[in-house]
Design a protein around this motif. Structure first.
Motif, mmCIF file in Angstrom:
data_model
loop_
_atom_site.group_PDB
_atom_site.id
_atom_site.type_symbol
_atom_site.label_atom_id
_atom_site.label_comp_id
_atom_site.label_asym_id
_atom_site.label_seq_id
_atom_site.Cartn_x
_atom_site.Cartn_y
_atom_site.Cartn_z
ATOM 1 N N THR A 31 -10.269 -0.855 2.309
ATOM 2 C CA THR A 31 -9.649 0.463 1.755
ATOM 3 C C THR A 31 -8.650 0.378 0.632
ATOM 4 N N GLN A 32 -8.962 -0.411 -0.166
ATOM 5 C CA GLN A 32 -8.005 -0.617 -1.491
ATOM 6 C C GLN A 32 -6.657 -1.165 -1.005
ATOM 7 N N ASN A 33 -6.513 -1.647 0.108
ATOM 8 C CA ASN A 33 -5.187 -1.829 0.644
ATOM 9 C C ASN A 33 -4.214 -0.636 1.178
ATOM 10 N N TRP A 34 -5.132 0.374 1.582
ATOM 11 C CA TRP A 34 -4.404 1.551 2.074
ATOM 12 C C TRP A 34 -4.207 1.409 3.726
ATOM 13 N N PRO A 35 -3.511 1.660 4.291
ATOM 14 C CA PRO A 35 -2.003 2.442 3.764
ATOM 15 C C PRO A 35 -1.110 1.309 3.450
ATOM 16 N N PRO A 36 -0.349 1.696 2.613
ATOM 17 C CA PRO A 36 1.083 0.705 2.110
ATOM 18 C C PRO A 36 1.871 0.119 3.289
ATOM 19 N N LYS A 37 2.049 1.044 4.409
ATOM 20 C CA LYS A 37 2.799 0.500 5.476
ATOM 21 C C LYS A 37 2.475 1.407 6.729
ATOM 22 N N GLY A 38 2.671 1.198 7.664
ATOM 23 C CA GLY A 38 2.566 2.068 8.920
ATOM 24 C C GLY A 38 1.183 2.107 9.418
ATOM 25 N N HIS A 86 -10.949 12.355 -6.014
ATOM 26 C CA HIS A 86 -9.704 12.077 -5.065
ATOM 27 C C HIS A 86 -9.774 11.733 -3.808
ATOM 28 N N HIS A 87 -10.826 12.034 -3.289
ATOM 29 C CA HIS A 87 -11.192 11.967 -1.880
ATOM 30 C C HIS A 87 -11.744 10.326 -1.600
ATOM 31 N N TYR A 88 -12.025 9.577 -2.608
ATOM 32 C CA TYR A 88 -12.561 8.498 -2.577
ATOM 33 C C TYR A 88 -11.721 7.189 -2.497
ATOM 34 N N TYR A 89 -10.478 7.562 -2.853
ATOM 35 C CA TYR A 89 -9.420 6.452 -3.098
ATOM 36 C C TYR A 89 -9.424 5.444 -1.934
ATOM 37 N N TRP A 90 -9.367 5.917 -0.640
ATOM 38 C CA TRP A 90 -8.855 4.755 0.324
ATOM 39 C C TRP A 90 -9.897 4.831 1.401
ATOM 40 N N ILE A 91 -11.207 5.164 1.149
ATOM 41 C CA ILE A 91 -12.350 5.075 2.292
ATOM 42 C C ILE A 91 -13.240 4.232 2.133
ATOM 43 N N GLY A 92 -13.003 3.035 1.429
ATOM 44 C CA GLY A 92 -14.051 1.860 1.136
ATOM 45 C C GLY A 92 -14.897 2.018 0.216
ATOM 46 N N LEU A 93 -14.570 2.794 -0.884
ATOM 47 C CA LEU A 93 -15.346 2.865 -2.127
ATOM 48 C C LEU A 93 -14.633 2.360 -3.121
ATOM 49 N N ALA A 153 -3.446 9.040 -7.786
ATOM 50 C CA ALA A 153 -3.727 8.056 -6.835
ATOM 51 C C ALA A 153 -2.420 7.277 -6.634
ATOM 52 N N PRO A 154 -1.802 6.790 -7.597
ATOM 53 C CA PRO A 154 -0.303 6.152 -7.060
ATOM 54 C C PRO A 154 0.462 6.960 -6.047
ATOM 55 N N ILE A 155 0.502 8.306 -6.106
ATOM 56 C CA ILE A 155 1.257 9.072 -5.153
ATOM 57 C C ILE A 155 0.447 9.438 -3.842
ATOM 58 N N ASN A 156 -0.684 9.507 -4.025
ATOM 59 C CA ASN A 156 -1.563 9.856 -2.802
ATOM 60 C C ASN A 156 -1.691 8.694 -2.038
ATOM 61 N N GLU A 157 -1.358 7.405 -2.390
ATOM 62 C CA GLU A 157 -1.474 6.095 -1.705
ATOM 63 C C GLU A 157 -0.172 6.493 -0.560
ATOM 64 N N VAL A 191 9.283 13.932 4.366
ATOM 65 C CA VAL A 191 9.783 12.919 5.206
ATOM 66 C C VAL A 191 9.221 11.971 5.833
ATOM 67 N N GLN A 192 7.965 12.510 6.443
ATOM 68 C CA GLN A 192 7.009 11.741 6.994
ATOM 69 C C GLN A 192 6.624 10.364 6.159
ATOM 70 N N THR A 193 6.186 10.872 4.825
ATOM 71 C CA THR A 193 5.654 10.017 3.979
ATOM 72 C C THR A 193 6.929 8.724 3.647
ATOM 73 N N HIS A 194 8.098 9.153 3.552
ATOM 74 C CA HIS A 194 9.149 8.137 3.367
ATOM 75 C C HIS A 194 9.186 7.248 4.624
ATOM 76 N N LEU A 195 9.386 8.181 5.702
ATOM 77 C CA LEU A 195 9.687 7.246 6.822
ATOM 78 C C LEU A 195 8.769 6.343 7.435
ATOM 79 N N GLU A 196 7.373 7.032 7.258
ATOM 80 C CA GLU A 196 6.173 5.879 7.533
ATOM 81 C C GLU A 196 5.558 5.127 6.467
ATOM 82 N N ARG A 197 5.387 5.478 5.407
ATOM 83 C CA ARG A 197 4.694 5.017 4.443
ATOM 84 C C ARG A 197 5.543 3.832 3.559
ATOM 85 N N VAL A 198 7.092 4.309 3.569
ATOM 86 C CA VAL A 198 7.830 3.544 2.737
ATOM 87 C C VAL A 198 8.707 2.496 3.566
ATOM 88 N N LEU A 199 9.424 3.174 4.741
ATOM 89 C CA LEU A 199 10.325 2.503 5.540
ATOM 90 C C LEU A 199 9.258 1.841 6.603
#
Lengths: 147, 447
Positions: free
Chosen positions: A140-147, B237-244, B311-315, B385-393
């Motif tokens: 998945t292109q390394n998604w998700p970054p975390k979690g 923009h829907h094809y970033y993270w689904i195996g494409l 994409a870098p934000i959507n990640e 808040v969810q993005t930060h707590l889940e995807r960053v922390l």
């Protein structure tokens, strides 16, 4: 609107341009089709995986969970649930733990999102978990970054 | 209203409002489950509530599009509809299928993918409905005057039917499944639906402002051109993270960032037309909805879409409440509001009343718009808040949900306001206004 753009010119630009972009899109999707089957999804789609996917659809799991970030946001993302349950180190243990979790729902704990009870046979549960294991192998292109 | 057969639109608009109310009821139930998860009985889990909420939305919007088409096509083509009987038959088939689907959902009869949960026989029924509709409309246009508005509208409607066929293609590969699922979902709402929306707005602008058709039609081509030039490759923009392939991150980012342009053009278009137009049309409420539609679509689809499309934000934001925030404001601004504008414009004519209960209707506009905006803000904050707590922390999903309760309560409250405003809207359209007031405004109306 600019005077020098005539209506027929605008029409031709619209139809020609749309066709142009659609052709490019179809070409890229064809290339992606090839990529998906040869590069990102190398783990074979066995009958168990295919059946597991049908169970996922039949019970609308995506209407609470996300898979690769798509679906509803009422329940956790499941793209890497196999890894979270330790499937890489202990596949048999992870499979049992996932099945037990599904069977023990709903928890009826106040304030906690509830998952319904699904009447699934042992084979169906095995195949559903097999589908989730399969999904976890997809690039998945390394998604998700975390979690 | 000049043609007798336009009357079939009344059925569609009434059916649309019934399903609109249903959508809101199930929206409230879903929002309740976010804050009191044990509030509902076991036969109403969140999954079923959500599928009724989203399906009712899609069906009432389509029903509104059908009604709008049957209303405006005779005036554009300058001829009666090919077959009012088929139009009525099509309505009852469609409405029947919608009711059957909802009742079935409550009893566990669903199967498929998100938004496409309809059992196979319902999906086939939808195809039959679409065929009747396209036959009826195409025959009407073929025998009458062909305008740019009717051409773009029909192109959009044919596109809706063609891309729906991908609902029948469900590969066993989850990657291919997702890739083609977007051929229905994205190519609808970020593609051909925009054609329908722009055509309806163009019709309303001609009627409400009196600006010359030539000018409006040129604008229409520019708007729909911008929509498809950006929207088709914007599917990426829907094809970033689904195996494409990773190249979609570039293509999707660049083209979907441009998807804001058609919506910006629609704002400029509607305001310029009203500014230029000399007509003082008595239906002020319809004008308010039309202008509001372009503005809220610009914010909901345009700005809120752009916010998380690169994409870098959507990640980080992908699959969080940020998406839900965008979805609510975009569907409301672009597609709910264009339907409400058309209903507000057409219903008084269909019911042979002067355009009345305008005050109530305009109150519903402000209340509904504020309610959905507040809901969007609450979900956006929750998502950030969810993005930060889940995807960053890296906190777990359920730990994070416990932090978001306040936002979900605010969303539920906003939903209550929206529900009230929807009742006001329906009352303003269906209930007769006070006779005296109607007569007074009717005398002032020049048309």
């Amino acid at each position: 609107m600019a005077e020098h753009l005539t209506k027929s010119a605008a029409r031709n630009i619209f139809y020609g341009g749309s066709l142009f972009f659609f052709v490019i899109f179809v070409g890229l999707v064809a290339q992606s089709f090839h990529y998906a089957t040869t590069v990102s999804e190398t783990d074979p789609i066995t009958p168990a995986v295919a059946h597991g996917k049908r169970i996922w659809e039949r019970h609308a799991c995506f209407d609470c969970h996300t898979l690769f970030g798509e679906g509803a946001r009422f329940a956790p993302e499941l793209g890497h649930v196999w890894q979270r349950y330790g499937g890489l180190e202990d596949p048999d243990g992870a499979r049992d733990r996932l099945k037990d979790w599904i069977k023990s729902q709903p928890t009826r704990v106040e304030g906690r999102h509830q998952m319904p009870h699904f009447d699934l046979s042992e084979t169906e549960l095995d195949d559903l978990v097999e589908f989730l294991r399969h999904a976890s192998t997809i690039n998945t292109q390394n998604w998700p970054p975390k979690g | 209203m000049k043609y007798e057969s336009q009357n079939v639109a009344r059925l569609y608009f009434t059916g649309a409002m019934v399903l609109f109310a249903l959508q809101i009821v199930f929206g409230l139930l879903g929002a309740t489950l976010y804050v009191v998860p044990t509030a509902l009985p076991d036969f109403l889990p969140f999954s079923v509530v959500r599928m009724i909420h989203t399906n009712a939305l899609i069906i009432w919007l389509l029903m509104g599009f059908f009604g709008a088409t049957y209303y405006l096509l005779p005036e554009e083509a300058e001829t009666e509809l090919h077959s009012p009987f088929l139009a009525k038959l099509q309505f009852w088939l469609f409405f029947g299928a919608a009711v059957a689907a909802v009742v079935g959902y409550l009893f566990g009869y669903y199967d498929g993918r998100s938004y496409l949960e309809q059992p196979m026989y319902i999906k086939l029924g939808i195809v039959v409905v679409a065929l009747i509709f396209l036959y009826n409309c195409s025959m009407t246009v073929l025998k009458g005057r062909k305008t740019v508005i009717s051409n773009i509208l029909l192109l959009g409607l044919w596109g809706i039917a063609v891309f729906f066929l991908f609902a029948f293609y469900n590969p066993t590969s989850i990657v291919l499944d997702k890739m083609f699922w977007w051929w229905v979902v994205h190519l609808w709402v970020e593609g051909v639906w925009e054609l329908v929306m722009a055509a309806i707005l163009a019709f309303l602008m001609i009627k409400l402002t009196g600006v010359d058709r030539e000018v409006i039609e040129k604008w229409l081509y520019v708007i729909v051109g911008l929509a498809l030039f950006s929207g088709i490759l914007g599917t990426g923009h829907h094809y970033y993270w689904i195996g494409l392939p990773a190249y979609w991150q570039w293509i999707g980012s660049v083209f979907s960032a441009l998807e804001i342009l058609p919506f910006f053009a629609m704002v400029i278009f509607t305001f310029t037309m009203v500014y230029k137009g000399g007509r003082d049309h008595p239906n002020k409420a319809a004008l308010l909805w039309s202008l509001g539609c372009s503005v809220m679509a610009f914010f909901g689809a345009g700005v809120w879409g752009f916010m998380h499309t690169l994409a870098p934000i959507n990640e980080y934001s992908h699959g969080t409440q940020v998406t839900a925030a965008h979805a609510h404001l975009a569907f409301f601004g672009a597609y709910a509001m264009v339907n409400l504008a058309m209903i507000t414009y057409a219903m008084p004519q269909l019911l042979k009343r002067a355009p009345y209960n305008q005050i109530l209707n305009m109150w519903s506009f402000w209340l509904m718009t504020s309610g959905v905006a507040f809901m969007t803000f609450a979900l956006t904050f929750a998502g950030v808040v969810q993005t930060h707590l889940e995807r960053v922390l890296g906190m777990t999903y359920m730990e994070v949900q416990e932090q978001l309760g306040l936002f979900y309560w605010m969303r539920l409250g906003a939903g209550g306001v929206v529900a009230l405003s929807v009742l006001m809207f329906i009352a303003s359209v269906l209930l007769p206004g006070r006779e005296a007031k109607a007569r007074r405004i009717g005398l002032q109306a020049a048309e």
